[in-house]
Design a protein around this motif. Structure first.
Motif, PDB file in Angstrom:
ATOM      1  N   SER A   1       0.815  -1.207   0.000  1.00 36.44           N
ATOM      2  CA  SER A   1       0.000   0.000   0.000  1.00 36.44           C
ATOM      3  C   SER A   1       0.850   1.258   0.000  1.00 36.44           C
ATOM      4  O   SER A   1       0.388   2.301   0.419  1.00 36.44           O
ATOM      5  N   GLY A   2       2.110   1.166  -0.418  1.00 37.72           N
ATOM      6  CA  GLY A   2       2.936   2.356  -0.521  1.00 37.72           C
ATOM      7  C   GLY A   2       2.289   3.355  -1.466  1.00 37.72           C
ATOM      8  O   GLY A   2       1.322   3.049  -2.175  1.00 37.72           O
ATOM      9  N   LEU A   3       2.821   4.539  -1.486  1.00 42.21           N
ATOM     10  CA  LEU A   3       2.234   5.615  -2.280  1.00 42.21           C
ATOM     11  C   LEU A   3       2.143   5.236  -3.755  1.00 42.21           C
ATOM     12  O   LEU A   3       1.095   5.408  -4.388  1.00 42.21           O
ATOM     13  N   THR A   4       3.221   4.674  -4.303  1.00 38.99           N
ATOM     14  CA  THR A   4       3.213   4.266  -5.711  1.00 38.99           C
ATOM     15  C   THR A   4       2.167   3.194  -5.945  1.00 38.99           C
ATOM     16  O   THR A   4       1.384   3.265  -6.907  1.00 38.99           O
ATOM     17  N   GLY A   5       2.113   2.209  -5.062  1.00 39.10           N
ATOM     18  CA  GLY A   5       1.142   1.124  -5.197  1.00 39.10           C
ATOM     19  C   GLY A   5      -0.297   1.618  -5.127  1.00 39.10           C
ATOM     20  O   GLY A   5      -1.148   1.179  -5.898  1.00 39.10           O
ATOM     21  N   LEU A   6      -0.562   2.550  -4.209  1.00 40.48           N
ATOM     22  CA  LEU A   6      -1.916   3.098  -4.085  1.00 40.48           C
ATOM     23  C   LEU A   6      -2.338   3.815  -5.369  1.00 40.48           C
ATOM     24  O   LEU A   6      -3.447   3.616  -5.866  1.00 40.48           O
TER      25      LEU A   6
ATOM     26  N   ARG B   1      10.702   7.110  -4.677  1.00 37.82           N
ATOM     27  CA  ARG B   1      11.689   7.583  -3.685  1.00 37.82           C
ATOM     28  C   ARG B   1      11.050   7.688  -2.303  1.00 37.82           C
ATOM     29  O   ARG B   1      11.656   7.310  -1.295  1.00 37.82           O
ATOM     30  N   ILE B   2       9.839   8.235  -2.257  1.00 38.82           N
ATOM     31  CA  ILE B   2       9.135   8.374  -0.977  1.00 38.82           C
ATOM     32  C   ILE B   2       8.897   7.004  -0.352  1.00 38.82           C
ATOM     33  O   ILE B   2       9.109   6.810   0.848  1.00 38.82           O
ATOM     34  N   ASP B   3       8.471   6.036  -1.166  1.00 43.12           N
ATOM     35  CA  ASP B   3       8.209   4.681  -0.657  1.00 43.12           C
ATOM     36  C   ASP B   3       9.445   4.071  -0.009  1.00 43.12           C
ATOM     37  O   ASP B   3       9.342   3.362   0.994  1.00 43.12           O
ATOM     38  N   ARG B   4      10.623   4.347  -0.586  1.00 41.95           N
ATOM     39  CA  ARG B   4      11.866   3.788  -0.021  1.00 41.95           C
ATOM     40  C   ARG B   4      12.196   4.386   1.344  1.00 41.95           C
ATOM     41  O   ARG B   4      12.889   3.773   2.152  1.00 41.95           O
ATOM     42  N   LEU B   5      11.719   5.596   1.613  1.00 42.51           N
ATOM     43  CA  LEU B   5      12.016   6.253   2.888  1.00 42.51           C
ATOM     44  C   LEU B   5      11.086   5.813   4.018  1.00 42.51           C
ATOM     45  O   LEU B   5      11.439   5.940   5.192  1.00 42.51           O
ATOM     46  N   LEU B   6       9.893   5.314   3.674  1.00 40.66           N
ATOM     47  CA  LEU B   6       8.930   4.913   4.698  1.00 40.66           C
ATOM     48  C   LEU B   6       9.354   3.624   5.369  1.00 40.66           C
ATOM     49  O   LEU B   6       9.674   2.646   4.707  1.00 40.66           O
TER      50      LEU B   6
ATOM     51  N   LEU C   1      -1.492  16.820   4.887  1.00 38.60           N
ATOM     52  CA  LEU C   1      -2.404  15.671   4.922  1.00 38.60           C
ATOM     53  C   LEU C   1      -1.769  14.451   4.267  1.00 38.60           C
ATOM     54  O   LEU C   1      -1.897  13.325   4.763  1.00 38.60           O
ATOM     55  N   LEU C   2      -1.067  14.664   3.165  1.00 35.49           N
ATOM     56  CA  LEU C   2      -0.378  13.571   2.487  1.00 35.49           C
ATOM     57  C   LEU C   2       0.642  12.920   3.426  1.00 35.49           C
ATOM     58  O   LEU C   2       0.704  11.696   3.547  1.00 35.49           O
ATOM     59  N   LEU C   3       1.420  13.746   4.110  1.00 35.68           N
ATOM     60  CA  LEU C   3       2.427  13.215   5.039  1.00 35.68           C
ATOM     61  C   LEU C   3       1.771  12.460   6.202  1.00 35.68           C
ATOM     62  O   LEU C   3       2.258  11.396   6.604  1.00 35.68           O
ATOM     63  N   LEU C   4       0.688  13.003   6.738  1.00 32.48           N
ATOM     64  CA  LEU C   4      -0.018  12.310   7.826  1.00 32.48           C
ATOM     65  C   LEU C   4      -0.503  10.941   7.360  1.00 32.48           C
ATOM     66  O   LEU C   4      -0.332   9.936   8.065  1.00 32.48           O
ATOM     67  N   GLY C   5      -1.102  10.899   6.183  1.00 31.51           N
ATOM     68  CA  GLY C   5      -1.599   9.632   5.647  1.00 31.51           C
ATOM     69  C   GLY C   5      -0.484   8.641   5.378  1.00 31.51           C
ATOM     70  O   GLY C   5      -0.601   7.451   5.670  1.00 31.51           O
ATOM     71  N   LEU C   6       0.635   9.136   4.831  1.00 25.48           N
ATOM     72  CA  LEU C   6       1.781   8.255   4.577  1.00 25.48           C
ATOM     73  C   LEU C   6       2.348   7.699   5.879  1.00 25.48           C
ATOM     74  O   LEU C   6       2.748   6.534   5.950  1.00 25.48           O
ATOM     75  N   GLY C   7       2.394   8.548   6.910  1.00 23.26           N
ATOM     76  CA  GLY C   7       2.867   8.084   8.207  1.00 23.26           C
ATOM     77  C   GLY C   7       2.003   6.958   8.751  1.00 23.26           C
ATOM     78  O   GLY C   7       2.507   5.980   9.306  1.00 23.26           O
ATOM     79  N   LEU C   8       0.682   7.080   8.562  1.00 25.97           N
ATOM     80  CA  LEU C   8      -0.222   6.018   9.014  1.00 25.97           C
ATOM     81  C   LEU C   8      -0.042   4.745   8.192  1.00 25.97           C
ATOM     82  O   LEU C   8       0.002   3.644   8.741  1.00 25.97           O
ATOM     83  N   ILE C   9       0.079   4.891   6.874  1.00 27.49           N
ATOM     84  CA  ILE C   9       0.240   3.718   6.007  1.00 27.49           C
ATOM     85  C   ILE C   9       1.522   2.963   6.354  1.00 27.49           C
ATOM     86  O   ILE C   9       1.532   1.743   6.470  1.00 27.49           O
TER      87      ILE C   9
ATOM     88  N   GLU D   1       3.245   3.193   9.126  1.00 27.63           N
ATOM     89  CA  GLU D   1       3.454   3.118  10.575  1.00 27.63           C
ATOM     90  C   GLU D   1       4.746   3.856  10.941  1.00 27.63           C
ATOM     91  O   GLU D   1       5.544   3.400  11.761  1.00 27.63           O
ATOM     92  N   ASP D   2       4.923   5.012  10.305  1.00 25.88           N
ATOM     93  CA  ASP D   2       6.159   5.787  10.426  1.00 25.88           C
ATOM     94  C   ASP D   2       5.894   7.084  11.195  1.00 25.88           C
ATOM     95  O   ASP D   2       5.463   8.092  10.614  1.00 25.88           O
ATOM     96  N   GLY D   3       6.151   7.058  12.499  1.00 24.54           N
ATOM     97  CA  GLY D   3       5.940   8.227  13.339  1.00 24.54           C
ATOM     98  C   GLY D   3       6.836   9.395  12.972  1.00 24.54           C
ATOM     99  O   GLY D   3       6.485  10.554  13.211  1.00 24.54           O
ATOM    100  N   LEU D   4       8.004   9.101  12.382  1.00 26.09           N
ATOM    101  CA  LEU D   4       8.897  10.184  11.972  1.00 26.09           C
ATOM    102  C   LEU D   4       8.241  11.034  10.875  1.00 26.09           C
ATOM    103  O   LEU D   4       8.376  12.260  10.858  1.00 26.09           O
ATOM    104  N   VAL D   5       7.506  10.394   9.977  1.00 25.60           N
ATOM    105  CA  VAL D   5       6.801  11.128   8.927  1.00 25.60           C
ATOM    106  C   VAL D   5       5.662  11.952   9.533  1.00 25.60           C
ATOM    107  O   VAL D   5       5.389  13.067   9.091  1.00 25.60           O
ATOM    108  N   ILE D   6       5.020  11.410  10.575  1.00 25.93           N
ATOM    109  CA  ILE D   6       3.978  12.177  11.277  1.00 25.93           C
ATOM    110  C   ILE D   6       4.597  13.435  11.881  1.00 25.93           C
ATOM    111  O   ILE D   6       4.037  14.532  11.781  1.00 25.93           O
TER     112      ILE D   6
END
Length: 194
Positions: free
Chosen positions: A8-13, A111-116, A160-168, A170-175
């Motif tokens: 469910s990474g950003l690219t996959g979504l 690139r974003i997916d690799r950082l999560l 909002l994008l960052l909050l959602g990515l953090g939830l997807i 499970e990355d509190g650093l992105v939150i």
């Protein structure tokens, strides 16, 4: 990160949205298709619609904001199956615009997916999860008046994008990054007004 989160990474979504939904993309079809994935994708996808070329369509930022407010509000009320009014569920846009946008941003989303990765998970669970829903409502509500200023709705959409990515992911650093972006936006707004 779980296999489900990886898929469910950003690219996959985005690719799944582009591939699986046939014809015009409606908010109802997004809800129906991604509802079982939790709150993260239901914040990420409308935020992305505002950031992609689809966000230039009049009414898209406001409609996506209403979508987020309704979904987050129902989450706070404990509703397991979110619901949208028919008029909002039927709001749609041309699939071609999404396809072009997905192709354009794919190098960045990879690139974003690799950082999560899962870290500081306490920022994505329990009370923090509900706090994120409240914050999502507040940010989405700011998109409505900001639609009147060209590209201004993109500012809360990024948070909002960052909050959602953090939830997807499970990355509190992105939150935490989302909170910093929000504070920077607020400071810039105060500076511009003052």
């Amino acid at each position: 990160m779980s296999e489900h989160a990886k898929d469910s990474g950003l690219t996959g979504l985005l690719e799944e949205l582009d591939r699986e939904i046939v014809g015009d993309i409606s908010l109802g079809s997004i809800l129906e298709h991604f509802n079982s994935r939790g709150f993260g994708p239901l914040v990420v996808l409308p935020a992305l619609l505002v950031l992609l070329p689809t966000g230039a369509i009049p009414g898209v930022p406001t409609t996506c904001a209403l979508f987020i407010v309704l979904i987050a509000g129902q989450l706070l009320l404990g509703r397991r199956t979110p619901w949208l009014p028919k008029r909002l569920a039927d709001f749609s846009f041309d699939h071609t615009r999404l396809t072009h946008g997905v192709q354009r941003v794919r190098p960045w989303t990879l690139r974003i997916d690799r950082l999560l990765k899962p870290r500081l998970r306490f920022m994505t669970q329990g009370f923090a999860y509900r706090a994120i829903a409240i914050l999502a409502i507040a940010l989405a509500l700011t998109m409505v008046p900001l639609e009147l200023v060209p590209f201004a709705a993109a500012l809360p959409a990024v948070t909002l994008l960052l909050l959602g990515l953090g939830l997807i992911g499970e990355d509190g650093l992105v939150i935490l990054l989302a909170l910093l972006v929000m504070l920077a936006d607020a400071a810039a707004g105060v500076w511009l007004v003052g």
